[in-house]
Design an enzyme around this catalytic site. Structure first.
Site, PDB file in Angstrom:
ATOM      1  N   ARG A 250       0.871  -1.171   0.000  1.00 35.68           N
ATOM      2  CA  ARG A 250       0.000   0.000   0.000  1.00 35.68           C
ATOM      3  C   ARG A 250       0.907   1.220   0.000  1.00 35.68           C
ATOM      4  O   ARG A 250       1.978   1.207   0.621  1.00 35.68           O
ATOM      5  CB  ARG A 250      -0.899   0.031   1.242  1.00 35.68           C
ATOM      6  CG  ARG A 250      -2.032  -0.970   1.247  1.00 35.68           C
ATOM      7  CD  ARG A 250      -3.116  -0.633   0.194  1.00 35.68           C
ATOM      8  NE  ARG A 250      -4.260  -1.529   0.239  1.00 35.68           N
ATOM      9  CZ  ARG A 250      -4.409  -2.607  -0.536  1.00 35.68           C
ATOM     10  NH1 ARG A 250      -3.466  -2.933  -1.411  1.00 35.68           N
ATOM     11  NH2 ARG A 250      -5.491  -3.356  -0.449  1.00 35.68           N
ATOM     12  N   GLU A 279      -4.461   7.533  -4.778  1.00 27.68           N
ATOM     13  CA  GLU A 279      -4.794   6.818  -6.020  1.00 27.68           C
ATOM     14  C   GLU A 279      -6.148   7.303  -6.508  1.00 27.68           C
ATOM     15  O   GLU A 279      -7.078   7.382  -5.694  1.00 27.68           O
ATOM     16  CB  GLU A 279      -4.813   5.305  -5.767  1.00 27.68           C
ATOM     17  CG  GLU A 279      -3.437   4.775  -5.387  1.00 27.68           C
ATOM     18  CD  GLU A 279      -3.427   3.276  -5.052  1.00 27.68           C
ATOM     19  OE1 GLU A 279      -4.427   2.585  -5.312  1.00 27.68           O
ATOM     20  OE2 GLU A 279      -2.414   2.826  -4.523  1.00 27.68           O
ATOM     21  N   HIS A 298      -2.034   0.410  -9.751  1.00 30.97           N
ATOM     22  CA  HIS A 298      -2.542  -0.608  -8.805  1.00 30.97           C
ATOM     23  C   HIS A 298      -3.064  -1.839  -9.562  1.00 30.97           C
ATOM     24  O   HIS A 298      -4.227  -2.214  -9.452  1.00 30.97           O
ATOM     25  CB  HIS A 298      -3.646  -0.007  -7.916  1.00 30.97           C
ATOM     26  CG  HIS A 298      -3.849  -0.771  -6.644  1.00 30.97           C
ATOM     27  ND1 HIS A 298      -4.142  -0.164  -5.442  1.00 30.97           N
ATOM     28  CD2 HIS A 298      -3.798  -2.093  -6.368  1.00 30.97           C
ATOM     29  CE1 HIS A 298      -4.275  -1.077  -4.491  1.00 30.97           C
ATOM     30  NE2 HIS A 298      -4.069  -2.260  -5.037  1.00 30.97           N
TER      31      HIS A 298
HETATM   32  C1  8YV Z   1      -7.381  -5.206  -5.222  1.00 36.03           C
HETATM   33  C2  8YV Z   1      -5.505  -5.310  -3.641  1.00 36.03           C
HETATM   34  O1  8YV Z   1      -7.552  -5.466  -6.503  1.00 36.03           O
HETATM   35  O2  8YV Z   1      -6.413  -7.333  -2.874  1.00 36.03           O
HETATM   36  C3  8YV Z   1      -5.885  -6.272  -2.591  1.00 36.03           C
HETATM   37  O3  8YV Z   1      -5.641  -5.962  -1.421  1.00 36.03           O
HETATM   38  O4  8YV Z   1      -4.823  -4.373  -3.441  1.00 36.03           O
HETATM   39  C4  8YV Z   1      -5.956  -5.532  -4.999  1.00 36.03           C
HETATM   40  O5  8YV Z   1      -5.725  -6.863  -5.307  1.00 36.03           O
HETATM   41  C5  8YV Z   1      -7.769  -3.794  -4.986  1.00 36.03           C
HETATM   42  O6  8YV Z   1      -7.914  -3.593  -3.622  1.00 36.03           O
HETATM   43  C6  8YV Z   1      -9.038  -3.427  -5.721  1.00 36.03           C
HETATM   44  O7  8YV Z   1     -10.144  -4.119  -5.177  1.00 36.03           O
END
Ligand code: 8YV
Length: 337
Positions: A250, A279, A298
């Site tokens: 993150r 983002e 992302h």
């Molecule tokens: C998601 C992510 O696609 O799973 C996670 O924690 O960061 C990504 O795989 C994103 O959160 C969008 O839903």
């Protein structure tokens, strides 16, 4: 973990749920078998009175990793019992607030590990070998003769990889690195990982040592109060000038301004970034001015196959929680203890 949900509302035959993420018609139909489904996939759909009414009676919620659910948003959902996020990370959900309200939160671990590990490797290779920068160089017609040595990149194979947060995704990265690229693996984290030590000769070291010794530092820790700005200037400044930082966790695990500073000062060689403090990344971010930064939007788990697997698991998690009255992939089972 399994355990009965005892909320009386769950006993209703056809609970009402709100879905705040685009789902395939197949998955929507599956949900409709069990629930009265109210579908608001777009942000703009959720500004309506219709949404507020659906939220007011919803016992279940399906949303994505970017959905924010804290006490303010929760006020819209007085009857909520179970939330299912289509993500493994759940930092945008206030778990303490959910638990205090007796609401369980389920997520999607496991099904995205290999895809995110591929993304990590794409970032490592593209930043070390300057793939994006040099592809632009070709596209803009600058390839007129021999490649000047000033555009040479760095090797990935047989280098040292430092993984911060060696969980399931980290293991998939380490396997590629050790068996495919002959890399040495360091890792930092709260727990020893004997499996990684045995399978990949991984060595656990303190975080500062990992920063100093690694050619590639890969961040894969979840964002929590403890990991917020875990990687700040004092640690970044200990990296080697030829080292590259990869963030697939993150954005706020890193102090982004400190990262910009060390990149601008040439204190590290580059960065491969899938995640950011804000983002979408603002157009005026200094990161966009730095050729040694590979920034992607992302995309960690963003393949058709994996997103479908995540959505399927999230739907299954909600059906288990609300219909079968058992918990799977629940991050706060004690919410109903
Ligand atoms: C998601 C992510 O696609 O799973 C996670 O924690 O960061 C990504 O795989 C994103 O959160 C969008 O839903």
């Amino acid at each position: 973990m399994n355990g009965p949900l005892y909320h009386s509302e769950v006993m209703m035959l056809h609970p009402s749920i709100v879905v705040c993420q685009t789902l395939s018609s197949h998955l929507l139909e599956r949900l409709e078998t069990y629930f009265d489904v109210h579908y608001f996939p777009q942000e703009k759909d959720r500004q309506s009175e219709h949404y507020r009414l659906a939220a007011a009676s919803a016992q279940g919620l399906v949303a994505s990793g970017g959905f924010t659910l804290g006490s303010q948003q929760l006020a819209l959902f007085p009857k909520l019992v179970a939330v299912s996020t289509i993500s493994v990370g759940f930092d945008s959900y206030d778990v303490d607030v959910l638990s205090a309200a007796g609401i369980v939160l389920c997520h999607t671990p496991g099904v995205l590990d290999e895809t995110v590990a591929d993304t990590v490797f794409a970032l490592m290779l593209s930043s070390a070998r300057r793939v994006v920068e040099l592809a632009d160089w070709v596209k803009t017609g600058q390839w007129q003769g021999k490649l000047p040595a000033s555009l040479f990149g760095l090797d990935v194979h047989h280098k040292t990889l430092g993984i911060v947060g060696l969980g399931r995704i980290g293991m998939a990265v380490a396997r590629r690195a050790h068996h495919g690229f002959g890399m040495s693996i360091l890792y930092a984290g709260r727990h020893a990982n004997p499996e990684a030590e045995q399978q990949f000769a991984a060595q656990q070291v303190a975080l500062a040592e990992l920063m100093q010794r690694s050619d590639f530092v890969v961040l894969l820790v979840p964002l929590t109060e403890q990991t917020y700005h875990l990687i700040d200037y004092p640690l970044l400044s200990q990296m080697q000038p030829s080292a590259i930082l990869i963030n697939a966790a993150r954005g706020d695990v890193v102090n982004e301004q400190a990262l910009i500073d060390v990149l601008q000062q040439g204190m590290i060689a580059g960065a491969g970034l899938d995640v950011f403090h804000q983002e979408p990344l603002p157009k005026n971010s200094p990161l966009l001015q730095l050729p040694q930064v590979v920034a992607v939007p992302h995309i960690g788990s963003a393949t058709e196959q994996t997103r479908q697997a995540m959505a399927t698991l999230a739907v299954d998690n909600l059906i288990a929680a609300l219909h079968e009255r058992r918990l799977q992939n629940c991050v706060n089972p004690s919410a109903i203890a």
